[in-house]
Design an enzyme around this catalytic site. Structure first.
Site, PDB file in Angstrom:
ATOM      1  N   GLU A 101       9.735  -4.583   3.499  1.00 52.28           N
ATOM      2  CA  GLU A 101      10.526  -4.737   4.380  1.00 52.28           C
ATOM      3  C   GLU A 101      10.189  -6.180   5.198  1.00 52.28           C
ATOM      4  OE1 GLU A 101      10.744  -1.173   7.171  1.00 52.28           O
ATOM      5  OE2 GLU A 101      10.588   0.192   5.067  1.00 52.28           O
ATOM      6  N   GLU A 102       8.955  -6.437   5.519  1.00 49.93           N
ATOM      7  CA  GLU A 102       8.765  -7.888   6.189  1.00 49.93           C
ATOM      8  C   GLU A 102       9.289  -8.824   5.365  1.00 49.93           C
ATOM      9  OE1 GLU A 102       4.246  -6.943   8.029  1.00 49.93           O
ATOM     10  OE2 GLU A 102       4.427  -8.723   6.661  1.00 49.93           O
ATOM     11  N   LEU A 103       9.047  -8.612   3.955  1.00 50.35           N
ATOM     12  CA  LEU A 103       9.857  -9.752   3.251  1.00 50.35           C
ATOM     13  C   LEU A 103      11.311  -9.882   3.378  1.00 50.35           C
ATOM     14  CD1 LEU A 103       9.580 -11.730   0.921  1.00 50.35           C
ATOM     15  CD2 LEU A 103       9.608 -10.209  -0.481  1.00 50.35           C
TER      16      LEU A 103
END
Length: 173
Positions: A101-103
């Site tokens: 999700e960060e990516l």
């Protein structure tokens, strides 16, 4: 502020180069994306210390996310407020929905705002990240099969990030 990294044998050299302007929303020079269990107490902690020593304002998430928890809005804001994101791909990176999700958020900021994104391949091959093969691919395949739409988005994000120019720890040695 721009970050230059180079390797001389096993030593990393970091240098900050000032840029002409900064957006008022930019709070951090660098956002570090990593899987804590893989690199928090080794590579990432040393990198963070080196950045701080060079007076580079880096964001590192000191909290361990418990299984099933969602990524916090404050973490997403930290990504948005960073000039550069360093993605430290490690063997277990793709096993963490949080990392993926960060990516996605990092690549959204790259594509929308021109955020600089630098992948670091720590103990994994860029081709394994790009194609989700090898050990990296095996841990990715262990994610829930009933989330096919999310898996496809994450595959696309991994491919895009692995195609960026970055650093490969196996080549740097």
């Amino acid at each position: 502020m721009f970050l230059l990294m180079s390797s001389n044998s096993h030593h990393w050299n970091l240098m900050a180069v000032a840029s002409s302007s900064a957006s008022p929303q930019e709070k951090y020079d660098v956002f570090l994306s990593f899987r804590g269990a893989d690199t928090r107490n080794t590579f990432t902690s040393h990198l963070y210390a080196a950045l701080c020593q060079k007076k580079i304002n880096a964001f590192i998430d000191d909290e361990e996310l418990k299984r099933g928890e969602q990524i916090s809005p404050s973490l997403l804001n930290a990504i948005e407020q960073s000039k550069i994101s360093l993605i430290i791909f490690s063997e277990g990176y793709a096993s963490s929905r949080w990392c993926l999700e960060e990516l996605e958020k990092i690549l959204e900021c790259k594509n929308s705002y021109g955020q600089i994104v630098i992948p670091v391949f720590y103990g994994v091959y860029p081709s394994d990240v790009r194609n989700q093969t090898g050990t990296f691919g095996k841990v990715f395949d262990e994610l829930e099969k009933d989330r096919q739409e999310m898996l496809q988005r994450w595959r696309t994000a991994l491919r895009e990030a692995a195609n960026l120019s970055g650093f490969d720890s196996d080549v740097i040695k």
